[in-house]
Every structure is written in C-alpha cells, then in structure tokens.
Scaffold this motif. Structure first.
Motif, PDB file in Angstrom:
ATOM      1  N   THR A  11       0.808  -1.227   0.000  1.00 52.65           N
ATOM      2  CA  THR A  11       0.000   0.000   0.000  1.00 52.65           C
ATOM      3  C   THR A  11       0.841   1.276   0.000  1.00 52.65           C
ATOM      4  O   THR A  11       0.289   2.373   0.075  1.00 52.65           O
ATOM      5  N   SER A  12       2.160   1.183  -0.101  1.00 55.49           N
ATOM      6  CA  SER A  12       3.009   2.372  -0.073  1.00 55.49           C
ATOM      7  C   SER A  12       2.939   3.157  -1.378  1.00 55.49           C
ATOM      8  O   SER A  12       2.959   2.565  -2.460  1.00 55.49           O
ATOM      9  N   GLY A  13       2.877   4.488  -1.256  1.00 55.59           N
ATOM     10  CA  GLY A  13       3.047   5.362  -2.410  1.00 55.59           C
ATOM     11  C   GLY A  13       1.942   5.300  -3.438  1.00 55.59           C
ATOM     12  O   GLY A  13       0.896   4.690  -3.251  1.00 55.59           O
ATOM     13  N   HIS A  14       2.194   5.946  -4.575  1.00 53.99           N
ATOM     14  CA  HIS A  14       1.233   6.005  -5.678  1.00 53.99           C
ATOM     15  C   HIS A  14       1.210   4.704  -6.473  1.00 53.99           C
ATOM     16  O   HIS A  14       0.170   4.203  -6.860  1.00 53.99           O
ATOM     17  N   LYS A  15       2.386   4.171  -6.746  1.00 52.39           N
ATOM     18  CA  LYS A  15       2.519   3.013  -7.611  1.00 52.39           C
ATOM     19  C   LYS A  15       2.799   1.773  -6.763  1.00 52.39           C
ATOM     20  O   LYS A  15       3.821   1.712  -6.072  1.00 52.39           O
ATOM     21  N   PRO A  16       1.922   0.788  -6.770  1.00 54.28           N
ATOM     22  CA  PRO A  16       2.122  -0.384  -5.920  1.00 54.28           C
ATOM     23  C   PRO A  16       3.353  -1.199  -6.326  1.00 54.28           C
ATOM     24  O   PRO A  16       3.564  -1.488  -7.502  1.00 54.28           O
ATOM     25  N   VAL A  17       4.170  -1.538  -5.344  1.00 53.01           N
ATOM     26  CA  VAL A  17       5.388  -2.295  -5.608  1.00 53.01           C
ATOM     27  C   VAL A  17       5.072  -3.743  -5.981  1.00 53.01           C
ATOM     28  O   VAL A  17       5.927  -4.461  -6.510  1.00 53.01           O
ATOM     29  N   THR A  18       3.844  -4.167  -5.722  1.00 53.65           N
ATOM     30  CA  THR A  18       3.461  -5.545  -6.033  1.00 53.65           C
ATOM     31  C   THR A  18       3.672  -5.888  -7.503  1.00 53.65           C
ATOM     32  O   THR A  18       3.942  -7.038  -7.849  1.00 53.65           O
ATOM     33  N   THR A  19       3.555  -4.889  -8.378  1.00 52.13           N
ATOM     34  CA  THR A  19       3.714  -5.140  -9.808  1.00 52.13           C
ATOM     35  C   THR A  19       5.160  -5.456 -10.177  1.00 52.13           C
ATOM     36  O   THR A  19       5.419  -5.922 -11.297  1.00 52.13           O
ATOM     37  N   SER A  20       6.101  -5.185  -9.260  1.00 47.83           N
ATOM     38  CA  SER A  20       7.523  -5.377  -9.571  1.00 47.83           C
ATOM     39  C   SER A  20       8.191  -6.432  -8.706  1.00 47.83           C
ATOM     40  O   SER A  20       9.417  -6.570  -8.752  1.00 47.83           O
TER      41      SER A  20
END
Length: 305
Positions: A11-20
């Motif tokens: 849930t951090s930031g604008h762009k979810p890190v889950t995609t990376s």
C-alpha cells in the motif's frame, strides 16, 4: 548460497510495488541470492516481526520495499540483534528520505533493486532514542517543535492523492501557527536552554524531501548533525528557508545553531502539552525527556554513492 528476503508493503506510495516483485526477485537471484518475499499485512509491526524472524534464521540480506515506515520497522527489528543482515532499499513511499540520501533510484523499482548488482555497501550510523519507557532506532532524523509536525501531519489518504505536495500544504499551514517551546538540549560540548521552534537531529541530509536543511555529508563518522532554530518572526523564518535552499546558508544566521554531537539529551521545560511528541524518522515517536545516541556503523546498507 546466501539468502535474501524481500519485505514489501503493497500500500506504499502512488505506484504499488506488487507489480515489480517478480522483477526484484529476479535481480536478487542475478546477484547470487536465494530469494523469497513477504508481503506486509495490517497486523501491527508485521514488517518488524518478519525482519526479526529472517535475521535470526540467518538470512544475509533484507530488502525493504515500501516507504520510510516499512524501513523503520525493519531497522527496529534487526538493530538490537547481535548478528544483523545487510539491508537494501527499494523506495516505494512518498518522501523516501533515506533512499534519497543514499542516491537510490526512487521512480523505478527494478532500477533501485539493481543497485545491489553493483555490490557497493557501507556500514552506516543509526540513531537510538530512549527514555525510561521507550526505545526506538532510526536511520534518518529525529526532532522536536511544531515544524516537525509537517512530516507526519498528512494522512495516508492525503499522501496517496497529493504525494509530496501534501507535505508542502501542511508546511504552509503550520508556519502560520508556530509556537516556541522551552527546552534544554544537552549535547557533547554544550547546552542550549531556551525557546526554540525547531530542533533536528540528523544522520542524513534529507528531511521530508528537503535536502539542504542539515549538512550531513558523512554517514559513518559517529556524529549527528544538530540544528536548533530560535523563535523568530514569520518573515525571518521564510528567509531562513530561502537561505537553506541556497546551499545551507541558513547555518550562519544568528537565529540558528548547528553543531555535531554523538549524543543528545532533550528535555521539555514548559507546561504546554501540545506538541510534546518527538518526531522520529517522519513518525510520531514518544514524549520528552529523551536521550539520543549514535550507534556508529551499526548496519551495512547497499548504497549508490
């Protein structure tokens, strides 16, 4: 084969890190690690608990993928341990102060992970803040005074919608209502006792995304940078901000004290209960009095200097 654990906040930031996550794990494997991942949950201190678990399990590296809060939990998990894994950062939050200070790419998760491939690490100082009832470690800064509220006043919803501008909006609002606090600050070679609108104790030069408030070019010398700002008119305070942006020229002003110190004892001397919280790494920490000490070269980080 050395083992690495990616701890990421979805849930951090604008762009979810889950995609990376897959890309980051691939980089870790390319770097020679047996890689695995853990997604933080709503459970209190889930990143901290996982960091403790993998450190005790003998992992060699923890990768923090999230904001400053995720990194803070990981550091507070491993700092008290006798054997500590290395730490790498994939910044996915709003301010990303520590990643900014270490020159880690902040707009590309894979590029941030690829810093590990360079193999450049450095043992960095961290801070320890404690009182009779509280103990907390930090990697970036701590401070007291109403100005520090700018770093934790925005809600997570505001941070998500407005990003970095959320800090600026709250900063302007707080400037209009500054109230001095009477404190006693005891550092290595002196004591400041009197009114201040702000004191900052820094390990790096990045605070709330601003990079010229504290001149702390050394990250491993065993010293904090201590900045004390005396009460002044709004017009002069705005001038100090302008001087700070202009290559740290605010440090020569008569309303500013700057020293380097290994320790700091901070005590509140007035009875006004508002603003008693000390801000530690962008979050509300605890109340006065507090003792801060520098833990020299305590944790080894991947850097990009």
């Amino acid at each position: 084969m050395p083992k690495a654990r990616l701890i990421y906040n979805p849930t951090s930031g604008h762009k979810p890190v889950t995609t990376s996550v897959v890309d980051i794990l691939a980089v870790l494997e390319e770097a020679g690690f047996e890689a695995s991942s853990f997604q933080t949950t709503e459970e209190k201190d889930s990143a901290k608990s996982e960091a403790i678990r993998v450190a005790k399990a003998g992992f060699d590296l923890i990768v923090s993928a999230g904001g400053d809060g995720t990194l803070d939990q990981i550091i507070n998990g491993i700092a008290p341990l006798e054997t500590r894994p290395k730490v790498a950062i994939v910044p996915a939050g709003t301010a990303n102060d520590f990643a900014r200070a270490l020159h880690i790419p902040r707009n590309n998760f894979k590029a941030a992970a690829e810093v590990i491939l360079k193999g450049q690490t450095q043992k960095l100082d961290i801070g320890h803040a404690y009182s009779k009832t509280h103990s907390q470690y930090f990697v970036n800064n701590a401070g007291g005074g109403h100005v520090t509220e700018v770093t934790y006043a925005p809600t997570w919803q505001q941070k998500s919608v407005f990003g970095y501008s959320a800090y600026l909006m709250h900063g302007v609002k707080l400037l209009a209502g500054l109230q001095p606090r009477k404190v006693r600050l005891t550092y290595d070679n002196g004591v400041f006792e009197g009114e201040t609108v702000l004191f900052l104790l820094g390990l790096t030069n990045s605070i709330g995304g601003f990079e010229k408030i504290l001149p702390v070019p050394e990250f491993s010398d065993g010293y904090f940078g201590l900045l004390i700002v005396k009460p002044t008119k709004i017009r002069r305070l705005l001038r100090l901000i302008k001087l700070a942006v202009d290559d740290c020229k605010h440090l020569a002003d008569n309303d500013v004290i700057f020293v380097k110190t290994k320790t700091l004892q901070a005590e509140l001397l007035d009875d006004n209960q508002h603003g008693n919280d000390v801000n530690i790494d962008g979050e509300k920490g605890t109340t006065f009095p507090l003792l801060f000490e520098n833990l020299t070269q305590h944790i080894e980080f991947y850097v990009n200097f």
